[in-house]
Structures are given as C-alpha cells and as structure tokens.
Design a protein around this motif. Sequence first.
Motif, PDB file in Angstrom:
ATOM      1  N   ARG A 322       0.819  -1.264   0.087  1.00  0.00           N
ATOM      2  CA  ARG A 322       0.197   0.043  -0.153  1.00  0.00           C
ATOM      3  C   ARG A 322       0.945   1.210  -0.080  1.00  0.00           C
ATOM      4  O   ARG A 322       0.366   2.315  -0.416  1.00  0.00           O
ATOM      5  CB  ARG A 322      -0.831  -0.017   1.060  1.00  0.00           C
ATOM      6  CG  ARG A 322      -2.113  -1.078   1.108  1.00  0.00           C
ATOM      7  CD  ARG A 322      -3.117  -0.848   2.507  1.00  0.00           C
ATOM      8  NE  ARG A 322      -3.341   0.442   2.578  1.00  0.00           N
ATOM      9  CZ  ARG A 322      -4.522   0.750   2.307  1.00  0.00           C
ATOM     10  NH1 ARG A 322      -5.160   0.187   1.386  1.00  0.00           N
ATOM     11  NH2 ARG A 322      -5.124   2.217   2.431  1.00  0.00           N
ATOM     12  N   ASN A 323       2.115   1.259   0.723  1.00  0.00           N
ATOM     13  CA  ASN A 323       2.622   2.422   0.644  1.00  0.00           C
ATOM     14  C   ASN A 323       4.093   2.468   0.038  1.00  0.00           C
ATOM     15  O   ASN A 323       5.036   3.542   0.030  1.00  0.00           O
ATOM     16  CB  ASN A 323       3.014   2.824   2.231  1.00  0.00           C
ATOM     17  CG  ASN A 323       4.143   1.769   2.802  1.00  0.00           C
ATOM     18  OD1 ASN A 323       4.697   0.964   2.200  1.00  0.00           O
ATOM     19  ND2 ASN A 323       4.325   1.945   4.083  1.00  0.00           N
ATOM     20  N   SER A 337       8.899   4.865  -0.368  1.00  0.00           N
ATOM     21  CA  SER A 337       8.082   4.481   0.403  1.00  0.00           C
ATOM     22  C   SER A 337       7.026   5.685   0.982  1.00  0.00           C
ATOM     23  O   SER A 337       7.532   6.937   0.265  1.00  0.00           O
ATOM     24  CB  SER A 337       8.889   4.173   1.863  1.00  0.00           C
ATOM     25  OG  SER A 337       9.709   5.036   2.355  1.00  0.00           O
ATOM     26  N   ASP A 340       1.301   5.503   1.321  1.00  0.00           N
ATOM     27  CA  ASP A 340      -0.150   5.595   2.145  1.00  0.00           C
ATOM     28  C   ASP A 340      -0.213   6.769   3.281  1.00  0.00           C
ATOM     29  O   ASP A 340       0.266   6.493   4.142  1.00  0.00           O
ATOM     30  CB  ASP A 340      -0.173   4.168   2.890  1.00  0.00           C
ATOM     31  CG  ASP A 340      -1.369   3.785   3.523  1.00  0.00           C
ATOM     32  OD1 ASP A 340      -2.258   4.576   3.090  1.00  0.00           O
ATOM     33  OD2 ASP A 340      -1.408   2.918   4.683  1.00  0.00           O
ATOM     34  N   ALA A 344       1.736   6.616   6.829  1.00  0.00           N
ATOM     35  CA  ALA A 344       3.125   7.120   6.752  1.00  0.00           C
ATOM     36  C   ALA A 344       3.770   8.235   7.714  1.00  0.00           C
ATOM     37  O   ALA A 344       2.818   9.321   7.845  1.00  0.00           O
ATOM     38  CB  ALA A 344       3.344   7.597   5.233  1.00  0.00           C
ATOM     39  N   PHE A 347       8.866   9.581   4.353  1.00  0.00           N
ATOM     40  CA  PHE A 347       8.977   8.775   3.102  1.00  0.00           C
ATOM     41  C   PHE A 347      10.452   8.908   2.420  1.00  0.00           C
ATOM     42  O   PHE A 347      11.233   9.847   2.770  1.00  0.00           O
ATOM     43  CB  PHE A 347       8.295   9.358   2.096  1.00  0.00           C
ATOM     44  CG  PHE A 347       8.160  10.776   1.523  1.00  0.00           C
ATOM     45  CD1 PHE A 347       8.928  10.815   0.325  1.00  0.00           C
ATOM     46  CD2 PHE A 347       7.751  11.634   2.196  1.00  0.00           C
ATOM     47  CE1 PHE A 347       9.245  11.775  -0.202  1.00  0.00           C
ATOM     48  CE2 PHE A 347       7.993  12.943   1.771  1.00  0.00           C
ATOM     49  CZ  PHE A 347       8.936  13.330   0.354  1.00  0.00           C
ATOM     50  N   ALA A 369       4.165  12.106   4.359  1.00  0.00           N
ATOM     51  CA  ALA A 369       3.686  11.097   3.290  1.00  0.00           C
ATOM     52  C   ALA A 369       4.320  11.758   2.011  1.00  0.00           C
ATOM     53  O   ALA A 369       4.521  12.618   1.591  1.00  0.00           O
ATOM     54  CB  ALA A 369       2.361  10.716   3.173  1.00  0.00           C
TER      55      ALA A 369
END
Length: 556
Positions: A322-323, A337, A340, A344, A347, A369
Amino acid sequence: MIAAALLAFGCEASRSEGGDAVSAPALGVERGGLELSGRVIDVSARASDEHEGWGEPYKAVLSDFAEDSRERLIRVSIVIHTSKVGRLVDEDIEERLWNLLLAHAPAPYDLRRAKGMDSHESVWGTLRVEFRRQVVRLRRASKSALQRASYVFDVSMQFRSTGGETGAWDGFRYSYRDEHGADEEQSVNAAFWRELERRIPTLIAEPSGETQHWLRAQGFLSSILSPDEVRRWMTLPEHRYFDEGCLQYTVDGQPHFTHLLSPFAAPRLLSMPLVLAMHCSREAIYVFSQNGQGGVDVYYQPAGSLHAWKTSFSFEEPVTARNFGFHVDDELICVWSGADAASARSFEVQCIDRARGKPRWRTKALPGAWRGFGVLEDSYVVVGDSAVFGVSRPGELLFVQRFESSSSRQHARRSCQSGERLIFSPRPGRVVSFHMRSRTFEWAVDTFDSSVLHCGPDGLVVVSEAGGYLLGMDAETRSPRWKYRSVAFPRDLMSYGHHLYLLMDRGVVVLHAGHGKRVAAFSLPFEATRFIVLGSRIFLDAVDAVYALSASSYAP
C-alpha cells in the motif's frame, strides 16, 4: 524459467547450440546482491527557494463550467410488497431504493418520481421498480431451539423508452435468500442492501445498432456488449495487475506470474517472498519483493541473460504494497516509501542504475507522506507533505520549495503529470499545478471533493466535485472547460485519443475531452474494475478474468 518466459513475451533469450532455450534460474535466484549506497541527499537541510506560492486559490463554481444541456426525463414508479414480519422501525424502503437509482443514473438521465409528476407530462422513458420481501418464521425443532426465519428479497425493474432504446435496467432482477435467527433481521437487511448496491448497473440506454457501429468505428469489439458473445482474453483466479502487462496470481499456494500479451504461455513461478510490485517489458522483467519490515529487494531479469541481479533497498519505515511505489525509465529505477497517507510518518526516494543495478542516489527520510513524482528529460520532481523538490538524474539537489502542509492523515495522495506540469493535491479539496521546468506554482483550485484527479489529452485536468460532478479544466490556465454529472464517481478513467473513458458500474461512458459532451456509452455484461492500456491494445480487468476491448488485442 525466466528465459522461457521472456521468449513467450517476444524477447530474445540466449540459446544453446541445439537451438533450445537455455534454462535460467527461477526469478528470485540471483547472481549477486548489491547493497544500496550512492549519494545521500538531505532535503531537510536545504532552505526553501524563494517563490510566490500558488496565490489565492480559485473557488470552483459549477456555474462556471459548461454542461451538455441534453436531458432524458424518466418517470419512475416504485411498488413495495412486504409483510409486517421483518419490517424494521423507521424503515423507508422506497427512499432507499430511490437513492440507489439516483446513484446509478448519470447525465443525461433525469429521474422523477411518478407520484410527483403530472400524468400528461412528456417523458423520454418510464421505469417500474418492484420490491418484495417475505420473512417466514420457521418451525422450531424443539422448544429450547432458537427461533429462525427464512428471508426472501426480490427486486425487479421494467424500463421503456420512447425511441425503443435498450436500457441496462430493463429486465434487471435480483433475488436474495437467507436463513438466520429472528434476532438477526438487521444484519440480514444490511447484507441485502450492500449486495443490491453492488449489482445494480449504471443506467445506459442507447440504440443497440448505433452503439455497435460506434464501437467498430473506434476499433473496439462489439461483442463486448453481449453476455453470449463476449470472450475472455484470460481466465484467472483472483489476481493483481502490475505495470506494462504483468499479472500475478496464486497456483497451489505458490505465487506465479504471466504476461497479458501471452495468454497461452505457461505461468512462471516467483521464487521470492511477498511481491510488492512488478514491471514487465520486452527488455526486462522487474520484481519488487518485501524483505523484512523495511527492506525491498529488486530482481532484474534482462532479456538475453541467464541470470538476474538483485539490489537491496533499506527504508526507515516498514514497507507494504500500500505504501510502496516505483518508476522505471531508460536510465534509472526509482522506488519510494510512504505512499499511504493514513500510516506514513516519513518517506524516502532511492534510485539505481537500470542497466547494472548500481546505486545512484537516495534521499534521507522526510517527514510526512509521499504525494507525487514527476519526470523530465534531465531530472525528477518529488512532492511530499510540505515541500516539492527537484533532483537531477546524477543525484544533484536542484531546488526545494516548501508549502503549507496538511494535517489530514486520511486524505488520499493523488497526482498526475500533464506535459511539464505536475498536478497534485496538497490537502483535501485542493488541487495545485507546479511547473517543473520553471520551478513555480502556477495555480490552485479548491473543491469540496478529492476523489478524482486525472490528466487527460489535449491539456485536460479532471477533478471531482461534490454532488457527483467531474470538472474538466485547462492544465495551463486552470480555466473551466466543462462539467459532467456522473453521480457516482468512476471506478477508473482512461484517456485514449481525444476521448475520456469513464468506467462505471457495469458500463462505460465516453466524453469528448475538449467540450465534455457525451459521445457514446455502452453497458458491460460483467463487472470490470479497471482499464488496461498497452500501446494500441485496450483491456478491461475483472475479478476473475481479463477481457479484450480493442480489436487490435487479437492482432499479432
């Protein structure tokens, strides 16, 4: 064996002197692993470049957007047949049915209740809906046994139009039967309404002959309209579709993959842990696999090679399907990364050389995120929760521009690229355009919904607005082009030629990208989940199969 798989995909593979394909290890058995290092970029340490921001956002007003004025007025009669047994307190069955119908009737259809209309009022069509519910108490096996009941629901529709158009609602019928304890009436009713909402198709009523002619003129298969003639391109169990034609599914508990353009090729085993994503092309196959909580392994099997190489990434935050996101081009493979928004906390973006898998650059973890990723010939542009920054392909930090961050954790991150503009949503209800070449914010638009963001042909940007509207805007000037009342937002959008295709519940609506007028619509005899475009070949993905839409799908 991957070499054999590449042959099935139309790739060249090494051969022995006898002419047979040389067997390569199953994907997941690599020649050697590379630990990622490379240049480290600390975006947080750099001050923000001077900029004027995006100025005062334009408040989207529906009256500013042109709309197709054609309407098809439909008189609706709803007849309810129920017994007192099973009727819930304050239950309004007619109102619930009416709201379901409205949610599946996009423009140009205008539903009106018969009891509120003049009997002499001219209409384009009529719809009669009958609802039946019967609850029968079953005899107990003994005095101590729990009271049980048999529940029978039935909904049927009859649709007629003045021009004889075939309607997706005509002949629709859904029956639901269940047996539960008498104290479970609430849950049984809720299950019925959920399933009915899923099964009702989008209202589309067009002359069958004209629709078939339009489909053939566009190079599409007219057989897609008929449940008796539609052909499955591939029949698959529950599967996942990935970039450029990769399909992954499970056989006897083992993960396998195949390619959409090789429907008769044998599936290939994936000898690796949890697969996050895949990318297939005629040059190579890429598989991104989870390795521990924060680890990602990239397996790269190039055509003409007997061995795959592997590169291992490491992220501060746990990585899930998902992320996680990625981008592949002719030079680099970039992964990130934190995609999501709900989970998150930070990232990272990391890029490696595509040909050899060697590290090129990576960013230090950034708070918030990931929001978007844009591509230019010589650089990339990345958007986070509070900043947009550019990185050259060799790994030089070009600029950083910060903006007001959003505190919403539930807001879905959406972005798209229109030429040199990266369109993204910095917070719920706001869409912003950033010109990647000039490194400036150009405009911002505020709406009351954030469900849809799509970059279409001819400089078109499509956003959603409350009330079930799609708004078409000019990507350069953000000037309004058109609006379309879809009621329920599309499951997927596809740009093809000068048209915008909306995938609805068991139907497709086609709009002209320039003026937003509906040029065609057709019902589907199956429930599709997304469009798949591979060059000139177009498919419709479903839960257990993939269907060909374009006739060129069958071309060699």
